[in-house]
Design a protein around this motif. Structure first.
Motif, PDB file in Angstrom:
ATOM      1  N   GLY A  48       0.906   4.763  -4.318  1.00  0.00           N
ATOM      2  CA  GLY A  48       1.096   4.403  -5.716  1.00  0.00           C
ATOM      3  C   GLY A  48       0.875   5.574  -6.653  1.00  0.00           C
ATOM      4  N   ASP A  76      -4.268  -0.094   2.368  1.00  0.00           N
ATOM      5  CA  ASP A  76      -5.439  -0.491   1.588  1.00  0.00           C
ATOM      6  C   ASP A  76      -6.685  -0.086   2.364  1.00  0.00           C
ATOM      7  N   SER A  83      -8.897  -3.133  -4.478  1.00  0.00           N
ATOM      8  CA  SER A  83      -7.912  -2.310  -3.751  1.00  0.00           C
ATOM      9  C   SER A  83      -6.818  -3.167  -3.122  1.00  0.00           C
ATOM     10  N   ARG A  86      -4.276  -3.846  -5.807  1.00  0.00           N
ATOM     11  CA  ARG A  86      -3.530  -2.633  -6.100  1.00  0.00           C
ATOM     12  C   ARG A  86      -2.489  -2.371  -5.014  1.00  0.00           C
ATOM     13  N   ASP A  89       0.400  -4.612  -5.459  1.00  0.00           N
ATOM     14  CA  ASP A  89       1.238  -4.156  -6.573  1.00  0.00           C
ATOM     15  C   ASP A  89       2.136  -3.005  -6.139  1.00  0.00           C
ATOM     16  N   VAL A  90       1.588  -2.078  -5.361  1.00  0.00           N
ATOM     17  CA  VAL A  90       2.396  -0.961  -4.866  1.00  0.00           C
ATOM     18  C   VAL A  90       3.524  -1.481  -3.986  1.00  0.00           C
ATOM     19  N   SER A 104       1.958  -4.041   3.167  1.00  0.00           N
ATOM     20  CA  SER A 104       0.649  -3.513   2.808  1.00  0.00           C
ATOM     21  C   SER A 104      -0.279  -3.750   3.986  1.00  0.00           C
ATOM     22  N   TRP A 202      -0.352   5.296 -10.187  1.00  0.00           N
ATOM     23  CA  TRP A 202      -1.786   5.026 -10.176  1.00  0.00           C
ATOM     24  C   TRP A 202      -2.515   6.303  -9.792  1.00  0.00           C
ATOM     25  N   ASP A 204      -5.694   7.744  -8.380  1.00  0.00           N
ATOM     26  CA  ASP A 204      -6.865   7.360  -7.594  1.00  0.00           C
ATOM     27  C   ASP A 204      -8.103   8.056  -8.171  1.00  0.00           C
TER      28      ASP A 204
END
Length: 341
Positions: A48, A76, A83, A86, A89-90, A104, A202, A204
């Motif tokens: 991301g 993840d 996380s 997130r 979402d990615v 994911s 995003w 990190d």
């Protein structure tokens, strides 16, 4: 009017790698010469962040034009609150780009080797599993020239020799699974490509956390070097990586050929024959022997090999050398014995 220069640069880098993958796929072992190659699947590993989102967008654009199927994987690590959300979402953003399959994958990060190494090991294990699950021909990684420069400096700090200075390979992993299209592009190009394409990214927080060695190098070490030495440090370090890799590859090939000549009829290493080899070649032979005996490559450092080398070049009747993985090296009757136990 063509695409923005940053977008054009990332697309060109990905197009070149996809063409290489197609060439390799067409030459796959066991494929009949008259049978046309099937459409290979290429996955992008995406966190991301700007680098991997730029890579994903370029893959989504170029793959269909070359007859390549394109998917994505996000890992993840479970190291931060939220996380999982997130990562979901990615994965959603990858699907919006047109990638399929997309998944994911949650991993458990251990502690061996420190937090950064443990996270990296868990990530690559997940990517390997995903590639096997989907039958992917390759996995694209978004490492940039800046990442390469950081890797070279970290290797220099460890004093691990020329192989460590060679940084990350453009092609690595089993059967060349991992490809890094952006090693000749800087981080700013990838971020600019995301901005002009309105791709949300995003950042990190671990990348700015001074608790992590690479973060300190990125935000303190490299800027200090550029202040002292001037601009161009990153480019110079990246060139050093390529030159070092060429040298290391040549020495590895030499060591591979030399190894057969330093073993006796029973396959044991002869100390006298080892002594006659150039040090750089001899130490590579010793490292290979230690790894074959069960020493983990990632835990085997230059200082270990130097101690084993002294059994050849500085023999004074010293005792056995303990290596990682419960491997022991000792000299016996003019032979070097390296084994677990």
């Amino acid at each position: 009017m063509g695409p923005h220069p940053a977008v054009a640069a990332i697309r060109l880098a990905v197009r070149r790698v996809l063409n290489d993958i197609l060439d390799d796929h067409g030459r796959a072992p066991g494929r009949p010469a008259h049978e046309p190659p099937s459409s290979p699947l290429v996955l992008v590993a995406c966190s991301g962040g700007a680098d991997s989102m730029a890579l994903a967008s370029a893959l989504a654009f170029e793959a269909p034009r070359l007859g390549v199927r394109a998917g994505g994987v996000t890992v993840d690590h479970g190291l931060q609150a939220g996380s999982d959300l997130r990562a979901a979402d990615v994965a959603s953003r990858l699907r919006e780009l047109g990638l399929e399959p997309v998944e994911s994958v949650a991993v458990t990060v251990g502690r061996e080797g420190g937090p950064e190494a443990a996270a990296r090991d868990a990530r690559y294990a997940a990517l390997d599993a995903a590639a096997d699950r989907h039958g992917a021909a390759a996995v694209l990684l978004g490492h940039t020239r800046d990442d390469q420069a950081e890797t070279v400096l970290l290797g220099l700090a460890r004093g691990s020799g020329i192989r460590s200075l060679s940084g990350m390979a453009a092609v690595s992993g089993a059967d060349g699974r991992y490809r890094r299209p952006f090693l000749q592009l800087d981080r700013q190009t990838a971020r600019k490509a995301c901005m002009v394409q309105s791709l949300s990214v995003w950042d990190d927080p671990h990348n700015a956390d001074p608790a992590y060695t690479r973060s300190r190098l990125r935000h303190e070490g490299l800027p200090a070097l550029e202040k002292a030495l001037g601009k161009g440090v990153v480019e110079a370090l990246a060139r050093t990586a390529q030159l070092s890799r060429d040298d290391a590859d040549a020495l590895d090939a030499w060591a591979g050929r030399a190894e057969a000549g330093v073993r006796d009829a029973d396959g044991r290493l002869e100390c006298a024959a080892l002594h006659d080899l150039p040090p750089a070649v001899r130490r590579r032979v010793l490292r290979r022997a230690a790894i074959e005996a069960g020493a983990p490559a990632g835990s085997l450092f230059a200082r270990h090999i130097e101690e084993v080398d002294r059994l050849i070049t500085g023999w004074r009747g010293q005792g056995a050398i303990n290596l990682p993985g419960r491997v022991v090296a000792r000299r016996q009757g003019g032979r070097l014995v390296i084994r677990q136990g």
